[in-house]
Design an enzyme around this catalytic site. Sequence first.
Site, PDB file in Angstrom:
ATOM      1  CE1 TYR A  25      38.408  61.550  48.327  1.00  0.00           C
ATOM      2  CE2 TYR A  25      38.718  60.559  50.482  1.00  0.00           C
ATOM      3  CZ  TYR A  25      38.910  60.549  49.116  1.00  0.00           C
ATOM      4  OH  TYR A  25      39.589  59.512  48.543  1.00  0.00           O
ATOM      5  CE1 TYR A  32      38.348  56.444  45.298  1.00  0.00           C
ATOM      6  CE2 TYR A  32      39.343  54.763  46.691  1.00  0.00           C
ATOM      7  CZ  TYR A  32      39.305  56.058  46.227  1.00  0.00           C
ATOM      8  OH  TYR A  32      40.212  56.968  46.685  1.00  0.00           O
ATOM      9  CE  LYS A  81      41.345  52.499  52.391  1.00  0.00           C
ATOM     10  NZ  LYS A  81      40.992  52.435  50.975  1.00  0.00           N
TER      11      LYS A  81
END
Length: 418
Positions: free
Chosen positions: A10, A138, A261
């Site tokens: 990113y 997302y 995560k």
Amino acid sequence: MTSSHVWLPYRQMKTAPPPQVVERTDGVRLYLADGRELIDGVASWWTACHGYNHPHIRAAVAGQLERMPHVMLGGFVHAPAEDLARRLAALLPGELDHVFFSESGSVAVEVAMKIALQYRFNRGEPTRTRFVSFRHGYHGDTFMAMSVCDPDEGMHQLFGGVLPRQLVLPLPTTPKLAAEFESAVAAHAHELTAVIMEPLVQAAGGMKFHSADVLAQIAQVARRFDLLLIFDEIATGFARTGTMFAGEQAGIAPDIITLSKALTGGTLPLAATVASASVYEAFLSDDASRALMHGPTYAGNALACAAANASLDLFETEPRLQQVAAIAAQLASGLQACRRLAGVRDVRVKGAIGVVQLEKSPQLDALRQRFLAHGVWVRPFGDVVYLMPPLVIGSDDLARLIAAVYDVLVEASAAGEL
Ligand SMILES: *Cc1c(COP(=O)(O)O)cnc(C)c1O
């Protein structure tokens, strides 16, 4: 670091300021190579729920490393994977009992979508191949995952032309939108296999919250039109929103859930796609072609499973849910002051997530540099400044993060960066 060969995520490698070099982590602190120390408000993309280097997770990983770091799951299985799958099945609601392991959240979403497609093929419904997803959602950076992200606001707009066309709808947050949602699903039901969504918090798409009622409404429509319901709890799972899983707050058990995560407490890459018994049964057959033909090389990595099992131990032995409640209360009172600031539209808190919504996208690089100067790691994106610290953060450290958010917004406003 200008000579680095690492192509960072990113990042416009030409113009972005150089990245910080981290040498060491401990608890809620990041220690940089230049001697500075930062309080972490991001928990390494929301993974480090127990803080960094928790001794229980370290010991579990070290012990597993002695015995067996990894073995392929093609033809083998092992106790760390068996234990983890059994414990996840026990923890998850409903009949979510069948755990498929991969190594990243995006791949867990790919697997969930592949399962939802093959479920239809196996049941003789080959035309039901499209997905419903939501604006501001997302679900990852791989191609099928990109197809269910917000097509305009997300990071994947460039690829719109080559992605499968899904039905991306506004969340049904008003009676009018609820009616439109239901009629869109009704009109397309014959070609739809599943709804995929992030329950309660749309995280990377803008830190937007919706109520448990909205979730219940979506679940009801999905059931009525015989769509599978996929909850992507990669960001919300493991206590972040105040319950172990966000879907619990609406009393809903989806047909498939994706986790990653915080699964290993931020220690090692691991993800899981967990399917209900009835979805799983659609793959059982004497016909070999009904099997799920997916198998990441590192699926069920033993070190990662050991870390995840140790992380689940900590949820059992340490008061994470109470800590989340305390963080929520402190975020809610502490961030209030930001409401009065120029350029701020809204402040919102859900569990251990605190969000300052700006009127428009600020100068992100400038804002990020200001946070560094305050000795904290806070990484605003889009038009939000948010805190998602490790769940073990103490109230003094959290107060410093909150104060830094306020001070940086004041400074940035004065400098015309908001
Ligand atoms: C981060 C995230 C993903 C993607 O996970 P990766 O491990 O980065 O591939 C998918 N869905 C949600 C909700 C996420 O927050």
